[in-house]
Design an enzyme around this catalytic site. Structure first.
Site: not given
Length: 305
Positions: A156-158
């Protein structure tokens, strides 16, 4: 084919939803296809906005501080067109990554009715996610931020406010590639600009005063160096993962592959689609404005969370 009684015993060993709960798999898949995917995460939205602001800042410094004041017309035109095209491609890739369903498994599909439709083979094992109450396909992992199980979830990439998974990994790779390219381009232009200003003793090298010019260019150099380092590393790890058909989660967990691996070009073709072509580096490929307009006419975009 198993008898239904045998399947129900499997259900009892792996408790599913309550019997009075209902789930329509076909309608759920159709609803997901009609929704605009967007994760309402505060940290992710702030990071995504910061990404856009930093790219806009870089474009402002390159265009108005370095290129427009230049006396070399073709130098300004060529570099201006190149930098802005790369910036548009980077931001478009960012949007496609953020607004594309990464491969979410429908919530609550772990019902006896759905189990019956699976036509399980004797002895076949399935897994249920206790957090989103869905049957987990092979290589799917649960994301606590997206609150869904994601097929081939890498991480998961913010910065893109989304998971990187089966359906949007291509756009994430393009995003890291184009950000790395514009960062390298900005650093090269800064080097030429510093050399030009020092040689001309800071006269007529910019429409801004020398102190302001120096501050703006120093911040751009810092931004360019950090973004180049980060995105180049991410681009390399993504290409490595694709060529080895192994997600970052699978690598960190040292999961032994139970699937048939697609190595090197087969892996690249499975992610980018088809034979190598310019479509591989085009973030607009597959985009349909008409589909978005139809969703709007149906009552506006819905948000999947």
């Amino acid at each position: 084919m198993q008898s239904s009684g045998h399947r129900f015993r499997d259900v009892e060993h792996h408790p599913l939803l309550a019997e009075n709960d209902s789930y329509d798999s076909s309608s759920s898949e159709a609803d997901m296809a009609e929704r605009v995917w967007f994760i309402r995460d505060g940290c992710g939205m702030v990071c995504a906005i910061m990404t856009w602001l930093l790219v806009v800042y870089a474009d402002f410094v390159v265009t108005f501080v370095m290129l427009l004041p230049s006396k070399d017309f073709w130098y300004s035109v060529i570099n201006g067109v190149l930098f802005n095209c790369l910036a548009v491609l980077a931001l478009s890739s960012h949007l496609r990554t953020m607004l594309t369903d990464p491969g979410a498994v429908p919530k609550g599909n772990a019902t006896k009715e759905y189990m019956d439709n699976l036509q399980l083979k004797p002895g076949e094992v399935i897994y249920k996610c206790p957090k989103c109450c869905s049957i987990k396909p092979e290589r799917a992992h649960h994301c606590s931020i997206c609150k869904r199980c994601i097929r081939k979830m890498d991480h998961h990439c913010p910065w893109v406010n989304n998971c990187v998974g089966e359906k949007n990994q291509r756009f994430f790779v393009l995003f890291t590639m184009y950000i790395a390219l514009i960062s390298a381009h900005a650093l090269i232009l800064c080097g030429f600009q510093f050399f030009s200003c020092v040689r001309g003793q800071w006269t007529e090298c910019s429409d801004f005063s020398p102190p302001v010019t120096v501050i703006l260019m120093i911040f751009l150099c810092l931004e360019g160096f950090l973004f180049l380092t980060f995105t180049a590393v991410m681009f390399g790890t993504q290409i490595h993962s694709i060529c080895n058909d192994e997600t970052e989660i699978e690598r960190l967990k040292s999961e032994k592959p139970t699937w048939e691996r697609r190595l090197r070009w087969e892996g690249m073709k499975s992610v980018f689609g088809g034979q190598p072509s310019l479509l591989w580096i085009n973030p607009f490929a597959g985009f349909r404005i008409r589909r978005i307009l139809l969703r709007t006419k149906k009552g506006g975009p819905e948000f999947s969370v």
